[in-house]
Design an enzyme around this catalytic site. Structure first.
Site, PDB file in Angstrom:
ATOM      1  N   CYS A  73      28.641  39.752  36.539  1.00 13.85           N
ATOM      2  CA  CYS A  73      29.301  40.158  37.864  1.00 13.85           C
ATOM      3  C   CYS A  73      28.852  38.914  38.817  1.00 13.85           C
ATOM      4  O   CYS A  73      28.134  39.191  39.637  1.00 13.85           O
ATOM      5  CB  CYS A  73      28.774  41.571  38.233  1.00 13.85           C
ATOM      6  SG  CYS A  73      29.856  42.241  39.791  1.00 13.85           S
ATOM      7  N   LEU A  74      29.934  38.278  39.188  1.00  9.89           N
ATOM      8  CA  LEU A  74      29.844  37.057  39.962  1.00  9.89           C
ATOM      9  C   LEU A  74      29.495  37.544  41.608  1.00  9.89           C
ATOM     10  O   LEU A  74      28.890  37.254  42.175  1.00  9.89           O
ATOM     11  CB  LEU A  74      31.052  36.208  39.976  1.00  9.89           C
ATOM     12  CG  LEU A  74      30.956  34.891  40.912  1.00  9.89           C
ATOM     13  CD1 LEU A  74      31.638  33.592  40.190  1.00  9.89           C
ATOM     14  CD2 LEU A  74      31.827  35.010  42.015  1.00  9.89           C
ATOM     15  N   TYR A 130      39.395  39.922  45.839  1.00  8.05           N
ATOM     16  CA  TYR A 130      38.562  40.670  46.735  1.00  8.05           C
ATOM     17  C   TYR A 130      39.216  40.782  48.269  1.00  8.05           C
ATOM     18  O   TYR A 130      40.359  40.150  48.400  1.00  8.05           O
ATOM     19  CB  TYR A 130      37.080  39.748  47.110  1.00  8.05           C
ATOM     20  CG  TYR A 130      36.452  39.340  45.745  1.00  8.05           C
ATOM     21  CD1 TYR A 130      36.115  40.317  44.676  1.00  8.05           C
ATOM     22  CD2 TYR A 130      36.081  38.231  45.532  1.00  8.05           C
ATOM     23  CE1 TYR A 130      35.645  39.808  43.347  1.00  8.05           C
ATOM     24  CE2 TYR A 130      35.274  37.877  44.317  1.00  8.05           C
ATOM     25  CZ  TYR A 130      35.106  38.765  43.217  1.00  8.05           C
ATOM     26  OH  TYR A 130      34.497  38.101  42.437  1.00  8.05           O
ATOM     27  N   ASN A 160      37.864  48.297  41.246  1.00  8.16           N
ATOM     28  CA  ASN A 160      37.670  47.612  40.233  1.00  8.16           C
ATOM     29  C   ASN A 160      38.474  47.683  38.802  1.00  8.16           C
ATOM     30  O   ASN A 160      38.811  46.574  38.342  1.00  8.16           O
ATOM     31  CB  ASN A 160      36.159  47.639  39.714  1.00  8.16           C
ATOM     32  CG  ASN A 160      35.427  46.200  39.343  1.00  8.16           C
ATOM     33  OD1 ASN A 160      35.884  45.203  39.919  1.00  8.16           O
ATOM     34  ND2 ASN A 160      34.704  46.286  38.093  1.00  8.16           N
ATOM     35  N   CYS A 191      36.340  35.570  39.866  1.00  9.36           N
ATOM     36  CA  CYS A 191      35.849  36.993  39.589  1.00  9.36           C
ATOM     37  C   CYS A 191      35.969  37.379  37.944  1.00  9.36           C
ATOM     38  O   CYS A 191      36.877  36.801  37.408  1.00  9.36           O
ATOM     39  CB  CYS A 191      36.971  38.120  40.047  1.00  9.36           C
ATOM     40  SG  CYS A 191      36.810  39.779  39.678  1.00  9.36           S
ATOM     41  N   VAL A 192      34.872  37.843  37.564  1.00 13.49           N
ATOM     42  CA  VAL A 192      34.854  38.233  36.177  1.00 13.49           C
ATOM     43  C   VAL A 192      35.823  39.343  35.578  1.00 13.49           C
ATOM     44  O   VAL A 192      35.827  39.376  34.461  1.00 13.49           O
ATOM     45  CB  VAL A 192      33.453  38.571  35.375  1.00 13.49           C
ATOM     46  CG1 VAL A 192      32.670  37.003  35.754  1.00 13.49           C
ATOM     47  CG2 VAL A 192      32.810  39.624  36.330  1.00 13.49           C
ATOM     48  N   GLN A 193      36.147  39.979  36.500  1.00 11.78           N
ATOM     49  CA  GLN A 193      37.078  41.205  36.457  1.00 11.78           C
ATOM     50  C   GLN A 193      38.531  41.020  36.348  1.00 11.78           C
ATOM     51  O   GLN A 193      39.601  41.458  35.670  1.00 11.78           O
ATOM     52  CB  GLN A 193      36.969  42.531  37.333  1.00 11.78           C
ATOM     53  CG  GLN A 193      37.775  43.607  37.064  1.00 11.78           C
ATOM     54  CD  GLN A 193      37.279  44.500  35.856  1.00 11.78           C
ATOM     55  OE1 GLN A 193      37.237  44.068  34.837  1.00 11.78           O
ATOM     56  NE2 GLN A 193      37.413  45.763  35.983  1.00 11.78           N
TER      57      GLN A 193
END
Length: 247
Positions: A73-74, A130, A160, A191-193
């Site tokens: 989670c960056l 974000y 998220n 972002c990892v998501q």
């Protein structure tokens, strides 16, 4: 891998890259396991609470004796202030060692910095899902590492799960909002998501500079820590076989 409980992307993109590597390098075989830490909304409070669960998740993973552990989670790490990935990696390492596990630890936050360095990039543009204050925190974190962020775009999606549902094809348009005139590299998803894997190579082909993401950078560090050449076909220059510079 340690992932936020609402993350749906890293357990898709990272195994996809490892499978592609298996096809390109028939001698390689990977198995993939994860532990979850609660986080539903990308707010400073939930990010901090998620970080506090990392050692518990690491202890659970240690029971499987993995060869490498990644915390993915960056923004949870970068929101804690410059250099925090070193603290997070040390804490997880301590939890693993306490359980008799000797695996090296990778964070997506540290991996992104390593990936940028491996490309010898000193100036980057970033695209994030974000809200603007968190994008600024990410940009400040990157700049503290000596890398100039020449431009940034925030898609401003706070939920998220909604981030996971973003269409990666849209990144082929969103990146055009960035001024890349001075950029050495483009971080298409900081972002990892936010899904981005199918867009990495097409956007790189279009813009003519290296394109990476938090996910491709994490794969780069995982392969490097395993002592394997960082090669995955079709996902950008970072995973074309470049070697990480000596410290």
């Amino acid at each position: 891998m340690i992932v936020p409980s609402s993350n749906l992307t890293m357990e898709t993109e990272l195994p996809r890259m490892l499978r592609a590597r298996e096809e390109a390098e028939p001698g390689d075989r990977f198995v993939f396991h994860s532990a979850r830490a609660r986080m539903q909304h990308v707010t400073p409070e939930q990010l901090l609470a998620m970080n506090q669960q990392a050692t518990r998740a690491a202890a659970e993973l240690a029971d499987g004796r993995p060869d490498v552990v990644a915390t993915a989670c960056l923004v949870a790490i970068m929101a804690q202030g410059p250099g925090y990935h070193c603290t997070a990696e040390d804490d997880i390492t301590g939890a693993l060692r306490a359980e008799g596990c000797s695996a090296p630890v990778v964070s997506s936050a540290g991996a992104l910095l390593s990936g940028i360095a491996a490309l010898s990039a000193r100036k980057v543009a970033i695209l994030t899902p974000y809200m603007k204050p968190l994008t600024k925190a990410v940009a400040d974190y990157i700049e503290d590492a000596g890398i100039e962020v020449v431009d940034a775009v925030s898609l401003e999606v706070p939920d998220n799960l909604a981030v996971a549902r973003l269409d990666p094809a849209d990144l082929r348009e969103h990146h055009r909002k960035l001024d890349l005139a001075r950029a050495d590299a483009l971080v298409l998803s900081a972002c990892v998501q936010m899904p981005s894997l199918p867009a990495i190579q097409p956007v790189e082909d279009e813009v003519g500079i290296p394109v990476l993401s938090a996910a491709t950078a994490t794969a780069f560090r995982i392969l490097t820590e395993l002592g394997l050449p960082p090669r995955v076909p079709g996902v950008g220059r970072l995973l074309s076989g470049v070697e990480e510079p000596a410290a």
